[in-house]
Design a protein around this motif. Structure first.
Motif, PDB file in Angstrom:
ATOM      1  N   GLY A 148       0.911  -1.109  -0.122  1.00  0.00           N
ATOM      2  CA  GLY A 148      -0.095  -0.059  -0.154  1.00  0.00           C
ATOM      3  C   GLY A 148       0.918   1.253  -0.059  1.00  0.00           C
ATOM      4  N   HIS A 149       2.029   1.105   0.434  1.00  0.00           N
ATOM      5  CA  HIS A 149       3.027   2.122   0.448  1.00  0.00           C
ATOM      6  C   HIS A 149       3.678   2.283  -0.695  1.00  0.00           C
ATOM      7  N   THR A 150       4.294   3.489  -1.277  1.00  0.00           N
ATOM      8  CA  THR A 150       4.742   3.676  -2.452  1.00  0.00           C
ATOM      9  C   THR A 150       6.249   3.994  -2.204  1.00  0.00           C
ATOM     10  N   ASP A 151       6.730   3.939  -0.872  1.00  0.00           N
ATOM     11  CA  ASP A 151       8.247   4.389  -0.519  1.00  0.00           C
ATOM     12  C   ASP A 151       8.592   3.364   0.572  1.00  0.00           C
ATOM     13  N   CYS A 152       9.659   3.296   1.196  1.00  0.00           N
ATOM     14  CA  CYS A 152      10.364   2.548   2.126  1.00  0.00           C
ATOM     15  C   CYS A 152       9.241   2.825   3.300  1.00  0.00           C
ATOM     16  N   VAL A 153       9.090   1.532   4.046  1.00  0.00           N
ATOM     17  CA  VAL A 153       8.480   1.290   5.215  1.00  0.00           C
ATOM     18  C   VAL A 153       9.523   1.579   6.557  1.00  0.00           C
ATOM     19  N   TYR A 154       9.457   2.738   7.229  1.00  0.00           N
ATOM     20  CA  TYR A 154      10.552   2.806   8.184  1.00  0.00           C
ATOM     21  C   TYR A 154      10.079   2.498   9.640  1.00  0.00           C
ATOM     22  N   SER A 169       6.093   5.582   6.565  1.00  0.00           N
ATOM     23  CA  SER A 169       6.685   5.261   5.280  1.00  0.00           C
ATOM     24  C   SER A 169       7.196   6.627   4.793  1.00  0.00           C
ATOM     25  N   GLY A 170       8.133   6.589   3.781  1.00  0.00           N
ATOM     26  CA  GLY A 170       8.826   7.529   3.114  1.00  0.00           C
ATOM     27  C   GLY A 170       7.749   8.272   2.145  1.00  0.00           C
ATOM     28  N   TRP A 194       9.022  12.185   4.824  1.00  0.00           N
ATOM     29  CA  TRP A 194       9.202  11.032   5.555  1.00  0.00           C
ATOM     30  C   TRP A 194       8.565  10.748   6.822  1.00  0.00           C
ATOM     31  N   VAL A 195       7.778   9.774   7.229  1.00  0.00           N
ATOM     32  CA  VAL A 195       7.283   9.343   8.480  1.00  0.00           C
ATOM     33  C   VAL A 195       8.210   8.375   8.966  1.00  0.00           C
TER      34      VAL A 195
END
Length: 319
Positions: A148-154, A169-170, A194-195
């Motif tokens: 569901g995210h479109t970037d890194c999951v932090y 996520s980023g 970014w989160v």
């Protein structure tokens, strides 16, 4: 939504600061065991170190990862530790023997974060591949892949009852998932960068998120509504952590400080200074009397939280 700006804290004794040295590279992550008798740290030196926070002695050094260790988490029963690494794996360690119990392989890029479910049966991991994976800890098999995210999951975090999984996520969003079905319950939008940190309050009624937009935001996870914006950091926020009683929220930043907030009022209770670089990770001890922090340096810091600060937090008003 309420926006709260930084207010000067009233003068009080500075929290006592102790420094733990042992890693040969930056300290990326810290976590206390459920009983508070052990502190774990993961580092860019590719090791996990286990400490006695009372004596500040290193109890064990866990070696096996082939790249930076990005996150560590204790199982709810305190018998196992999970570590996520830029080598793309999650390792599960037996804390009695220091041996690797299992290596979880499946992510196609570095693992940034790990979190145990409250019942200890499931592990969530987030990765630079943009996915969250759920693992059966009995078999080591993948239960589900959350896309569901479109970037890194932090960062990932389970709610205290285990019914909701949050991921930051980023892509600037926080996703709230049903970990049983894999469905998205809410997408929290408001951050502009970014989160890097997400955490539930101990009662599960508040979700806090920290972002590179320099803010900390408080959300109602049941509705997805933004409750408050905490402003004051002068650089990106890397991590957030609630005290065990939920009366205090800590945020760590690239501005080299840890700020202690009253989440009920949004006011800053204290600013902890001493890190020589960015603060990447924080963890409260189970009794709430100590805060551990690590970051862009080879040492961790242990802060004794004075009763005067905790008392001020308890005097705050409810959201």
């Amino acid at each position: 939504m309420i926006r709260v700006a930084l207010q000067p804290a009233t003068l009080r004794p500075d929290p006592m600061e102790l420094i733990l040295k042992g890693h040969t590279n930056r300290v990326r992550c810290v976590a206390f065991s459920p009983d508070g008798r052990m502190l774990a740290s993961g580092s860019h030196d590719r090791t996990v170190r286990l400490w006695d926070p009372g004596s500040r002695r290193i109890l064990q050094t866990l070696k096996g990862h082939a790249h930076w260790v990005q996150d560590v988490a204790f199982s709810p029963d305190g018998r196992m530790l999970a570590s996520g690494s830029c080598d793309g794996t999650v390792r599960l360690w037996d804390l009695d023997s220091g041996r690797i119990l299992r290596t979880l392989v499946g992510h196609t890029n570095g693992v940034q974060c790990v979190a145990f479910s409250p019942n200890g049966q499931t592990l969530a991991s987030g990765s630079s591949d943009g996915t969250v994976r759920l693992w059966d800890l009995t078999t080591g098999e993948i239960l589900g892949i959350l896309r569901g995210h479109t970037d890194c999951v932090y960062r990932v975090a389970f709610s205290p009852d285990g019914r909701v999984l949050a991921s930051g996520s980023g892509d600037g969003t926080v996703q709230l998932w049903d970990p049983t079905t894999g469905q998205i319950l809410h997408t929290l939008e408001g951050h502009t960068d970014w989160v890097r940190g997400v955490v539930f309050s101990p009662d599960g009624r508040i979700l806090a998120s920290g972002s590179w937009d320099r803010t900390v935001r408080l959300w109602n996870p049941a509705t997805g509504k933004e409750l408050r914006v905490l402003e004051g950091h002068t650089a990106p926020v890397y991590d957030v952590a609630f005290s065990p009683d939920g009366q205090m929220l800590a945020s760590g930043s690239v501005d080299r400080t840890v700020r202690l907030w009253d989440p009920a009022t949004g006011q800053v209770l204290h600013t902890l200074e001493g890190h020589q670089g960015a603060v990447w990770s924080m963890a409260f001890s189970p009794d709430g009397r100590t805060l551990a922090s690590g970051g862009c340096g080879r040492a961790m810091r242990l802060w004794a939280i004075h009763e005067s600060i905790a008392r001020e937090a308890r005097n705050g008003h409810q959201l």
